[in-house]
Design a protein around this motif. Sequence first.
Motif, PDB file in Angstrom:
ATOM      1  N   ASP A 233       0.877  -0.944  -0.489  1.00 12.85           N
ATOM      2  CA  ASP A 233      -0.053   0.229  -0.410  1.00 12.85           C
ATOM      3  C   ASP A 233       0.875   1.045   0.091  1.00 12.85           C
ATOM      4  OD1 ASP A 233      -2.683  -1.173   0.584  1.00 12.85           O
ATOM      5  OD2 ASP A 233      -1.614  -2.133   2.245  1.00 12.85           O
ATOM      6  N   ALA A 234       2.194   1.283   0.373  1.00 12.52           N
ATOM      7  CA  ALA A 234       3.332   2.092   0.711  1.00 12.52           C
ATOM      8  C   ALA A 234       4.147   1.803  -0.077  1.00 12.52           C
ATOM      9  CB  ALA A 234       3.232   3.325   2.173  1.00 12.52           C
ATOM     10  N   LEU A 235       5.464   3.273  -0.191  1.00 14.33           N
ATOM     11  CA  LEU A 235       6.588   2.638  -0.056  1.00 14.33           C
ATOM     12  C   LEU A 235       7.321   4.036   0.673  1.00 14.33           C
ATOM     13  CD1 LEU A 235       7.644   2.105  -3.918  1.00 14.33           C
ATOM     14  CD2 LEU A 235       7.539   0.088  -1.591  1.00 14.33           C
ATOM     15  N   VAL A 236       8.422   3.824   1.815  1.00 17.06           N
ATOM     16  CA  VAL A 236       9.031   4.368   2.366  1.00 17.06           C
ATOM     17  C   VAL A 236      10.901   5.420   1.123  1.00 17.06           C
ATOM     18  CG1 VAL A 236      10.501   5.759   3.630  1.00 17.06           C
ATOM     19  CG2 VAL A 236       8.130   4.240   4.570  1.00 17.06           C
ATOM     20  N   TYR A 237      10.462   6.495   0.800  1.00 14.49           N
ATOM     21  CA  TYR A 237      11.615   6.362  -0.665  1.00 14.49           C
ATOM     22  C   TYR A 237      12.656   7.709   0.475  1.00 14.49           C
ATOM     23  CZ  TYR A 237      13.758   8.144  -4.919  1.00 14.49           C
ATOM     24  OH  TYR A 237      14.645   8.754  -5.680  1.00 14.49           O
TER      25      TYR A 237
ATOM     26  N   VAL B 232       3.619   6.525  -1.772  1.00 13.25           N
ATOM     27  CA  VAL B 232       5.202   7.164  -1.326  1.00 13.25           C
ATOM     28  C   VAL B 232       5.386   7.927  -0.828  1.00 13.25           C
ATOM     29  CG1 VAL B 232       7.842   7.417  -3.239  1.00 13.25           C
ATOM     30  CG2 VAL B 232       5.499   6.112  -4.126  1.00 13.25           C
ATOM     31  N   ILE B 233       6.503   8.091   0.173  1.00  9.46           N
ATOM     32  CA  ILE B 233       6.483   8.664   1.348  1.00  9.46           C
ATOM     33  C   ILE B 233       7.470   9.210   1.211  1.00  9.46           C
ATOM     34  CG2 ILE B 233       6.105   8.613   3.725  1.00  9.46           C
ATOM     35  CD1 ILE B 233       3.772   8.044   2.371  1.00  9.46           C
ATOM     36  N   PRO B 234       7.687  10.161   1.576  1.00 10.19           N
ATOM     37  CA  PRO B 234       9.386  10.861   1.565  1.00 10.19           C
ATOM     38  C   PRO B 234      10.081  10.948   2.732  1.00 10.19           C
ATOM     39  CG  PRO B 234       7.678  12.639   1.302  1.00 10.19           C
ATOM     40  CD  PRO B 234       7.044  11.188   0.943  1.00 10.19           C
ATOM     41  N   ALA B 235      11.560  10.426   2.903  1.00  3.06           N
ATOM     42  CA  ALA B 235      11.982  10.447   3.832  1.00  3.06           C
ATOM     43  C   ALA B 235      13.302  10.805   2.992  1.00  3.06           C
ATOM     44  CB  ALA B 235      12.063   8.911   4.091  1.00  3.06           C
ATOM     45  N   ARG B 236      14.420  11.097   4.908  1.00 10.11           N
ATOM     46  CA  ARG B 236      15.898  10.875   4.956  1.00 10.11           C
ATOM     47  C   ARG B 236      16.347   9.435   5.717  1.00 10.11           C
ATOM     48  NH1 ARG B 236      19.422  12.309   3.080  1.00 10.11           N
ATOM     49  NH2 ARG B 236      20.151  14.409   4.622  1.00 10.11           N
TER      50      ARG B 236
ATOM     51  N   VAL C 244      -4.071   6.545   3.212  1.00 11.63           N
ATOM     52  CA  VAL C 244      -2.323   6.028   3.000  1.00 11.63           C
ATOM     53  C   VAL C 244      -1.656   7.705   3.314  1.00 11.63           C
ATOM     54  CG1 VAL C 244      -0.659   4.631   2.809  1.00 11.63           C
ATOM     55  CG2 VAL C 244      -2.887   3.781   3.250  1.00 11.63           C
ATOM     56  N   THR C 245      -1.288   8.030   4.012  1.00 14.44           N
ATOM     57  CA  THR C 245      -0.675   9.562   3.606  1.00 14.44           C
ATOM     58  C   THR C 245       0.738   9.448   4.953  1.00 14.44           C
ATOM     59  OG1 THR C 245      -1.272  10.609   5.123  1.00 14.44           O
ATOM     60  CG2 THR C 245      -2.887  11.131   2.720  1.00 14.44           C
ATOM     61  N   ALA C 246       1.743  10.394   3.634  1.00 20.98           N
ATOM     62  CA  ALA C 246       3.181  10.741   4.455  1.00 20.98           C
ATOM     63  C   ALA C 246       1.973  10.708   5.832  1.00 20.98           C
ATOM     64  CB  ALA C 246       3.954  11.476   4.071  1.00 20.98           C
ATOM     65  N   ALA C 247       1.821  11.443   6.401  1.00 18.69           N
ATOM     66  CA  ALA C 247       0.671  12.204   7.808  1.00 18.69           C
ATOM     67  C   ALA C 247       0.230  10.923   8.439  1.00 18.69           C
ATOM     68  CB  ALA C 247      -0.243  13.256   7.422  1.00 18.69           C
TER      69      ALA C 247
ATOM     70  N   LEU D 209      16.837   7.446  10.165  1.00 21.89           N
ATOM     71  CA  LEU D 209      16.073   7.035   8.862  1.00 21.89           C
ATOM     72  C   LEU D 209      15.173   8.280   9.090  1.00 21.89           C
ATOM     73  CD1 LEU D 209      14.469   6.226   5.994  1.00 21.89           C
ATOM     74  CD2 LEU D 209      13.609   4.939   7.107  1.00 21.89           C
ATOM     75  N   ALA D 210      14.295   9.133   9.331  1.00 19.46           N
ATOM     76  CA  ALA D 210      13.341   9.988   9.281  1.00 19.46           C
ATOM     77  C   ALA D 210      12.423  10.462   8.140  1.00 19.46           C
ATOM     78  CB  ALA D 210      14.184  11.765   9.845  1.00 19.46           C
ATOM     79  N   LEU D 211      11.217  10.063   8.736  1.00 20.83           N
ATOM     80  CA  LEU D 211       9.829  10.610   8.087  1.00 20.83           C
ATOM     81  C   LEU D 211       9.042  11.584   8.832  1.00 20.83           C
ATOM     82  CD1 LEU D 211      10.490   7.426   8.140  1.00 20.83           C
ATOM     83  CD2 LEU D 211       8.179   6.882   7.394  1.00 20.83           C
ATOM     84  N   GLY D 212       8.496  12.350   7.923  1.00 24.25           N
ATOM     85  CA  GLY D 212       7.653  13.218   8.189  1.00 24.25           C
ATOM     86  C   GLY D 212       7.934  14.778   8.798  1.00 24.25           C
ATOM     87  N   LEU D 213       9.595  14.638   7.700  1.00 21.19           N
ATOM     88  CA  LEU D 213      10.194  16.149   7.661  1.00 21.19           C
ATOM     89  C   LEU D 213       9.711  17.054   7.058  1.00 21.19           C
ATOM     90  CD1 LEU D 213      13.328  14.890   7.276  1.00 21.19           C
ATOM     91  CD2 LEU D 213      12.678  16.075  10.027  1.00 21.19           C
TER      92      LEU D 213
END
Length: 258
Positions: free
Chosen positions: A30-34, A58-62, A185-188, A76-80
């Motif tokens: 359902d989702a990927l963290v990129y 697709v969830i942006p992350a660093r 299903v979103t990044a948030a 790994l940080a999500l939601g920046l």
Amino acid sequence: MTESDVVRVDMHVKVLDERVVRRAKERGLDALVYAPHFTRLPAIEATAERYSDEELAVIPAREVFTGDWRNRQHVLALGLDEPVPDFITLEGAMAEFRRQDAAVLVPHPGFLNVSLGESSIRQYRDTIDAVETYNPKLTRRGNRRARTVAVRQNLSPFASSYAHLPTTVGEAWTALNGDAVGDDVTAASIVAALKAGADRRIDHRSGLTHRRSRIAEQAHLVWENTWGKIDRVFLSGTEPTHPRHIAYDGAFDDIAAY
């Protein structure tokens, strides 16, 4: 949790194109963290938005490389909301993640010289939201050790394909409680579920195909870390995510490792 009650997320991939999206959908994600290496957040966000649709978020992350090259602890940080460079102190990175209220994950704990060890995880456990307990690049022993660390530190687990190759996408995933994520299903919603410690199940494929994928990723790791590539990519001060790059306007100079 039944299969109809979960949101399946490959929690860390390095590659993203139409082939990757197609494979992710075929494997029921359902989702990927990129989180590609050495790419600034705005570029990651733009690419993630381009490949997201109603079937796959697709969830942006660093994946931030903290410390210097010889002792680079990845986080790994999500939601920046704002960019964070590589090669800054671990303390500085964690403070920035807290300020931005990001979801903070520990990929491949204890792996070579590129990971947080248990002492660092213990030190920052109030900031960390989850520890990776299955990664195809790790040995069985390494994954067992990671699970032990997560249990000892009372931190939630997660799994990812850590795909550097398109064929590895969907080899491992985290099945989050669907009620915690919600219908959209979103990044948030993924970040909120991770920070809330939502119920989850850790899954991965098995059999000969999975073993081949693991071997291919391990071989890629050897190539990626050759000194020739290091010489081309690192430490010149001009990398897009170097803390002294002009894009950061000196904001991270006081916590830069170089």
